[in-house]
Design a protein around this motif. Structure first.
Motif, PDB file in Angstrom:
ATOM      1  N   LEU A  34       0.887  -1.313  -0.390  1.00  0.00           N
ATOM      2  CA  LEU A  34       0.070   0.084   0.161  1.00  0.00           C
ATOM      3  C   LEU A  34       0.570   1.279  -0.462  1.00  0.00           C
ATOM      4  O   LEU A  34       1.719   1.404   0.873  1.00  0.00           O
ATOM      5  CB  LEU A  34      -0.983  -0.206   1.924  1.00  0.00           C
ATOM      6  N   ALA A  35       1.005   1.889  -0.780  1.00  0.00           N
ATOM      7  CA  ALA A  35       1.083   3.540  -0.821  1.00  0.00           C
ATOM      8  C   ALA A  35       0.246   4.477  -0.666  1.00  0.00           C
ATOM      9  O   ALA A  35      -0.634   4.652  -1.708  1.00  0.00           O
ATOM     10  CB  ALA A  35       1.795   3.374  -2.144  1.00  0.00           C
ATOM     11  N   VAL A  36       0.832   5.304   0.683  1.00  0.00           N
ATOM     12  CA  VAL A  36      -0.508   6.549   0.145  1.00  0.00           C
ATOM     13  C   VAL A  36       0.457   7.471   0.795  1.00  0.00           C
ATOM     14  O   VAL A  36       1.752   8.100   0.579  1.00  0.00           O
ATOM     15  CB  VAL A  36      -0.725   6.400   1.980  1.00  0.00           C
ATOM     16  N   GLN A  37      -0.283   8.371  -0.317  1.00  0.00           N
ATOM     17  CA  GLN A  37      -0.213   9.948  -0.844  1.00  0.00           C
ATOM     18  C   GLN A  37       1.024  11.173   0.509  1.00  0.00           C
ATOM     19  O   GLN A  37       0.120  10.366   1.668  1.00  0.00           O
ATOM     20  CB  GLN A  37      -1.151  10.907  -1.170  1.00  0.00           C
ATOM     21  N   ASP A  38       1.203  11.318   0.722  1.00  0.00           N
ATOM     22  CA  ASP A  38       2.390  11.966   1.913  1.00  0.00           C
ATOM     23  C   ASP A  38       2.864  11.114   2.645  1.00  0.00           C
ATOM     24  O   ASP A  38       2.621  11.176   4.096  1.00  0.00           O
ATOM     25  CB  ASP A  38       2.073  13.169   2.029  1.00  0.00           C
ATOM     26  N   GLY A  39       2.642   9.764   2.479  1.00  0.00           N
ATOM     27  CA  GLY A  39       2.896   8.455   3.963  1.00  0.00           C
ATOM     28  C   GLY A  39       4.069   7.756   3.460  1.00  0.00           C
ATOM     29  O   GLY A  39       4.384   7.197   4.493  1.00  0.00           O
ATOM     30  N   GLY A  40       4.912   8.696   3.027  1.00  0.00           N
ATOM     31  CA  GLY A  40       6.271   8.003   3.276  1.00  0.00           C
ATOM     32  C   GLY A  40       6.095   6.223   2.689  1.00  0.00           C
ATOM     33  O   GLY A  40       5.888   6.608   1.513  1.00  0.00           O
ATOM     34  N   VAL A  41       6.818   5.481   2.453  1.00  0.00           N
ATOM     35  CA  VAL A  41       7.904   3.926   1.742  1.00  0.00           C
ATOM     36  C   VAL A  41       5.912   3.222   2.349  1.00  0.00           C
ATOM     37  O   VAL A  41       5.987   2.746   2.973  1.00  0.00           O
ATOM     38  CB  VAL A  41       8.923   3.210   2.435  1.00  0.00           C
ATOM     39  N   PRO A  42       6.197   2.644   0.463  1.00  0.00           N
ATOM     40  CA  PRO A  42       5.139   1.924   0.718  1.00  0.00           C
ATOM     41  C   PRO A  42       5.191   0.589   1.865  1.00  0.00           C
ATOM     42  O   PRO A  42       6.222   0.573   2.036  1.00  0.00           O
ATOM     43  CB  PRO A  42       4.916   0.936  -0.836  1.00  0.00           C
ATOM     44  N   TYR A  43       4.022  -0.265   2.232  1.00  0.00           N
ATOM     45  CA  TYR A  43       4.249  -1.132   3.059  1.00  0.00           C
ATOM     46  C   TYR A  43       3.554  -2.323   2.743  1.00  0.00           C
ATOM     47  O   TYR A  43       2.918  -2.245   2.141  1.00  0.00           O
ATOM     48  CB  TYR A  43       4.386  -0.685   4.631  1.00  0.00           C
ATOM     49  N   ALA A  44       3.710  -4.013   3.352  1.00  0.00           N
ATOM     50  CA  ALA A  44       2.905  -4.529   3.206  1.00  0.00           C
ATOM     51  C   ALA A  44       1.364  -4.664   4.119  1.00  0.00           C
ATOM     52  O   ALA A  44       1.061  -3.575   4.572  1.00  0.00           O
ATOM     53  CB  ALA A  44       3.817  -6.522   3.316  1.00  0.00           C
ATOM     54  N   VAL A  45       0.357  -5.082   3.043  1.00  0.00           N
ATOM     55  CA  VAL A  45      -0.643  -5.274   4.499  1.00  0.00           C
ATOM     56  C   VAL A  45      -1.524  -6.399   3.611  1.00  0.00           C
ATOM     57  O   VAL A  45      -1.173  -6.794   2.646  1.00  0.00           O
ATOM     58  CB  VAL A  45      -1.628  -4.441   3.500  1.00  0.00           C
ATOM     59  N   GLU A  46      -2.848  -7.226   4.330  1.00  0.00           N
ATOM     60  CA  GLU A  46      -3.868  -7.440   3.474  1.00  0.00           C
ATOM     61  C   GLU A  46      -5.060  -6.945   3.599  1.00  0.00           C
ATOM     62  O   GLU A  46      -5.398  -5.832   5.239  1.00  0.00           O
ATOM     63  CB  GLU A  46      -3.105  -8.582   5.074  1.00  0.00           C
ATOM     64  N   ILE A  47      -5.621  -7.658   2.962  1.00  0.00           N
ATOM     65  CA  ILE A  47      -7.050  -7.767   3.405  1.00  0.00           C
ATOM     66  C   ILE A  47      -7.876  -8.311   3.786  1.00  0.00           C
ATOM     67  O   ILE A  47      -7.426  -9.708   4.096  1.00  0.00           O
ATOM     68  CB  ILE A  47      -7.821  -7.486   1.748  1.00  0.00           C
TER      69      ILE A  47
END
Length: 343
Positions: A34-47
């Protein structure tokens, strides 16, 4: 691949632009980022959960960290499918139903009703068959575990006099002598539970619990004998175990239909299941009344003696606790009296 949308963070109502990343450069295969605007480095997520775009709303993906992703798209890319929970397909089907014409919806609803009705008819035989597969040893473990939990949470030690217990145990043994098969393992335990009040219970594993409050309320050894005969019938006919397996069948069915992670729908299904099982429980009560009355007759006692208990309960609550409603697990006293008239 990037799937664009917005994100609402847990315990917040504000949204930020976000994107789910699949197979992007330098991204490990088989991971969802997941990449979030102005949220720093993308990180792994689970749904954890997926909600379909019902009534024109956005499709929502609830992540395991509690954050919620919103996507305006009506379709799910094939690349994302491996990362979705099982409930996603069921919500997608419900969304498709929403788009069906009224006539088509009627056909679908009739089909669903037919399937559920067939499932309802199968609960009794399937649940009873499952109960027969449970060994006496495991049923005893279930009963002893249940009693231990009740002792911890609700029950106190019995305060009945030794002479009273001995007198009632003799009545209990006389009832056991009437039973066919090996019923020597059926045991009577005395407990007190002021928060519950006058009551007696038949637990799995051949355990019958008689509360001090019931002995005091009945104030009649013959009436207590009738109550014990009723509870022994519950044990010999394995009503508790059959009720448990039927309930488990309903719960399993709800999980299969709605998905184990769709807690709201499963809770609604359990309410409906409770109505179905209430009927089964009422049938068990009538069956226990009949067997108990027969055992009382064989002992030379009044086979309709338990109806005195109904009278005492009605007098205590001014006729407002007759039972027998659609939500009740017991038949009405009037129905039980009528059923006992043959004796």
């Amino acid at each position: 691949m990037q799937i664009l949308g917005t994100i609402t963070f847990k315990n917040s109502t504000s949204r930020s632009k976000a994107a789910l990343l699949i197979n992007e450069p330098d991204q490990e295969t088989g991971t969802l980022y997941l990449a979030v605007q102005d949220g720093g480095v993308p990180y792994a997520v689970e749904i954890a959960h997926v909600s379909a775009p019902m009534a024109g709303a956005d499709r929502r993906f609830t992540l395991t960290d509690g954050n919620v992703l919103h996507f305006p798209t009506d379709t799910i890319p094939d690349e994302l499918a491996p990362y979705l929970p099982p409930s996603a397909s069921r919500w997608h089907i419900m969304h498709k139903f929403e788009q069906v014409s009224p006539k088509g919806m009627l056909v679908v609803l009739l089909l669903i009703v037919g399937i559920l009705y067939g499932f309802r008819l199968s609960i009794e035989p399937a649940g009873d068959f499952a109960a027969r597969l449970i060994s006496p040893k495991h049923e005893q473990i279930i009963g002893e575990t249940t009693l231990a939990q009740l002792d911890l949470l609700l029950f106190n030690s019995s305060m009945l006099e030794k002479e009273t217990k001995q007198r009632l145990e003799e009545r209990f043994e006389a009832l056991l002598a009437l039973q066919t098969g090996n019923n020597s393992t059926i045991k009577l335990v005395f407990r007190s539970a002021p928060t519950i009040g006058p009551n007696a219970f038949a637990l799995p594993g051949n355990i019958i619990v008689l509360l001090d409050e019931m002995v005091e309320f009945a104030d009649d050894d013959d009436l207590i004998t009738a109550i014990l005969a009723h509870e022994i019938a519950h044990v010999t006919k394995r009503h508790a175990m059959r009720y448990i397996t039927r309930s488990a069948l309903l719960t399993t069915g709800a999980a299969v239909i709605f998905g184990a992670d769709d807690s709201v729908l499963e809770e609604l299904a359990s309410i409906g299941g409770g109505l179905v099982l209430a009927k089964f429980s009422r049938a068990f009560e009538l069956e226990a009344d009949e067997q108990g009355a027969e055992d009382m007759r064989r002992l030379g006692l009044d086979p309709q003696k338990i109806s005195i208990l109904f009278d005492k309960i009605e007098s205590e609550c001014n006729g407002n606790c007759d039972g027998g409603s659609y939500f009740s697990s017991h038949p009405s006293f009037a129905e039980r009296r009528s059923n006992l008239d043959r004796y």
